[in-house]
Design a protein around this motif. Structure first.
Motif, PDB file in Angstrom:
ATOM      1  N   LEU A 127       0.823  -1.204   0.000  1.00 12.34           N
ATOM      2  CA  LEU A 127       0.000   0.000   0.000  1.00 12.34           C
ATOM      3  C   LEU A 127       0.861   1.259   0.000  1.00 12.34           C
ATOM      4  N   SER A 128       1.874   1.320   0.849  1.00 17.51           N
ATOM      5  CA  SER A 128       2.730   2.501   0.892  1.00 17.51           C
ATOM      6  C   SER A 128       3.537   2.659  -0.385  1.00 17.51           C
ATOM      7  N   GLN A 129       3.948   1.555  -0.990  1.00 17.34           N
ATOM      8  CA  GLN A 129       4.660   1.643  -2.268  1.00 17.34           C
ATOM      9  C   GLN A 129       3.761   2.262  -3.334  1.00 17.34           C
ATOM     10  N   VAL A 130       2.513   1.804  -3.388  1.00 15.22           N
ATOM     11  CA  VAL A 130       1.562   2.340  -4.357  1.00 15.22           C
ATOM     12  C   VAL A 130       1.291   3.819  -4.092  1.00 15.22           C
ATOM     13  N   CYS A 131       1.123   4.169  -2.823  1.00 14.38           N
ATOM     14  CA  CYS A 131       0.850   5.570  -2.474  1.00 14.38           C
ATOM     15  C   CYS A 131       2.010   6.477  -2.883  1.00 14.38           C
ATOM     16  N   ALA A 132       3.243   6.046  -2.590  1.00 10.54           N
ATOM     17  CA  ALA A 132       4.415   6.856  -2.914  1.00 10.54           C
ATOM     18  C   ALA A 132       4.580   7.018  -4.424  1.00 10.54           C
ATOM     19  N   ARG A 133       4.371   5.938  -5.162  1.00 10.98           N
ATOM     20  CA  ARG A 133       4.499   6.015  -6.621  1.00 10.98           C
ATOM     21  C   ARG A 133       3.432   6.932  -7.215  1.00 10.98           C
ATOM     22  N   SER A 134       2.210   6.809  -6.721  1.00 12.24           N
ATOM     23  CA  SER A 134       1.126   7.635  -7.254  1.00 12.24           C
ATOM     24  C   SER A 134       1.376   9.110  -6.975  1.00 12.24           C
ATOM     25  N   LEU A 135       1.864   9.415  -5.779  1.00  5.43           N
ATOM     26  CA  LEU A 135       2.162  10.803  -5.434  1.00  5.43           C
ATOM     27  C   LEU A 135       3.266  11.354  -6.332  1.00  5.43           C
ATOM     28  N   ALA A 136       4.327  10.564  -6.553  1.00  7.00           N
ATOM     29  CA  ALA A 136       5.443  11.020  -7.388  1.00  7.00           C
ATOM     30  C   ALA A 136       5.009  11.226  -8.837  1.00  7.00           C
ATOM     31  N   ILE A 137       4.197  10.310  -9.362  1.00 12.10           N
ATOM     32  CA  ILE A 137       3.727  10.445 -10.742  1.00 12.10           C
ATOM     33  C   ILE A 137       2.811  11.652 -10.874  1.00 12.10           C
ATOM     34  N   GLY A 138       1.962  11.863  -9.877  1.00 13.03           N
ATOM     35  CA  GLY A 138       1.084  13.024  -9.914  1.00 13.03           C
ATOM     36  C   GLY A 138       1.865  14.318  -9.979  1.00 13.03           C
TER      37      GLY A 138
END
Length: 293
Positions: free
Chosen positions: A120-131
């Motif tokens: 979950l944290s990996q997905v959250c961090a990636r989504s934030l960076a891509i955004g």
């Protein structure tokens, strides 16, 4: 003269070894090499390699990262999906992360080298960076504003029931700010390294938050494929990258969008799988038509 039984058996075994060595060690491999030279199959036999300007730049079957020497994404290129194969797209270490939907709690060890992020944290961090990189809304349900899983460990008076007596944001450590100040009237604490709040009796409680139900960043942008080698991304992930790539190359986004459409393949046989964009092919076409200044 009749040979001793033991010697006859050894000679028979030796003949069998020689025959099978010729058949399986020489003839069979040569037959497969010859089959690989048949027109139409020779490209696959050579690993489906892709060349540009006389140099081999990659494979049609194995993805790759488009990053600089420090591992940062190169803005003028479309980015691939994450990879869990070795250090990334390593064909000798093809594998998934083995993390699943229940991997929502991070490990905060006293030794930072032993700490680990859940899925979950990996997905959250990636989504934030891509955004941030592509100028879209990187929020996702069950993610905090600082890019970790929005998960609480809730301690209750009667174990599983009763009023909350203590609440810990298990994926946030100092100097972060708890994503919730209060939960059920109890102040939310930050996690401390070395503590396993689930083992201590805390109930894992994900908090959805106010993120949109359909995130702007698609799933393939934040999760690895099962093999870790997928060379494709979804058209949706390609589309959110168009504006950045066009800006970096100084061209009209419509022209880049048209190029994406040209490199989007449909479903196999018209109904198998999903449309996909081959990232390496697309980036090579970009360099050819719109060289970066």
């Amino acid at each position: 003269m009749r040979l001793p039984n033991w010697l006859a058996q050894h000679l028979a075994a030796l003949r069998a070894v020689l025959v099978f060595t010729v058949l399986l060690g020489i003839a069979y491999p040569l037959a497969l090499v010859a089959a690989g030279r048949i027109p139409g199959l020779d490209g696959r036999a050579d690993g489906s390699l892709i060349s540009a300007a006389g140099q081999t730049v990659g494979s049609a079957l194995i993805g790759q990262s488009f990053t600089d020497a420090d591992g940062n994404p190169v803005p003028r290129y479309f980015q691939s999906r994450p990879s869990a194969a070795g250090a990334g797209y390593d064909p000798t270490a093809t594998a998934a992360s083995n993390l699943g939907p229940e991997s929502v709690v991070d490990t905060h060890a006293t030794d930072p080298q032993e700490s680990a992020r859940g899925l979950l944290s990996q997905v959250c961090a990636r989504s934030l960076a891509i955004g941030e990189r592509d100028g879209v809304d990187g929020r996702r349900p069950y993610c905090t504003a600082d890019g970790v899983g929005a998960v609480l460990a809730v301690f209750r008076a009667d174990g599983l029931t009763g009023p909350a007596t203590r609440v810990v944001s298990v994926n946030q450590v100092a100097p972060a700010t708890p994503f919730l100040t209060v939960y059920e009237g109890v102040a939310v604490e930050l996690a401390r390294p070395g503590h396993d709040y689930v083992a201590e009796g805390g109930l894992v409680t994900p908090i959805r938050g106010d993120a949109p139900a359909e995130p702007a960043v698609p799933a393939d942008a934040v999760t690895a494929s099962g093999s870790g080698l997928d060379p494709h991304i979804s058209p949706a992930y390609a589309q959110i990258q168009v504006a950045r790539v066009a800006r970096e190359r100084g061209v009209d986004p419509a022209r880049v969008r048209h190029l994406v459409a040209e490199h989007t393949s449909g479903r196999g046989l018209g109904f198998v799988g999903e449309p996909a964009v081959h990232v390496l092919d697309l980036n090579l076409a970009l360099d050819q038509r719109f060289p970066a200044s």
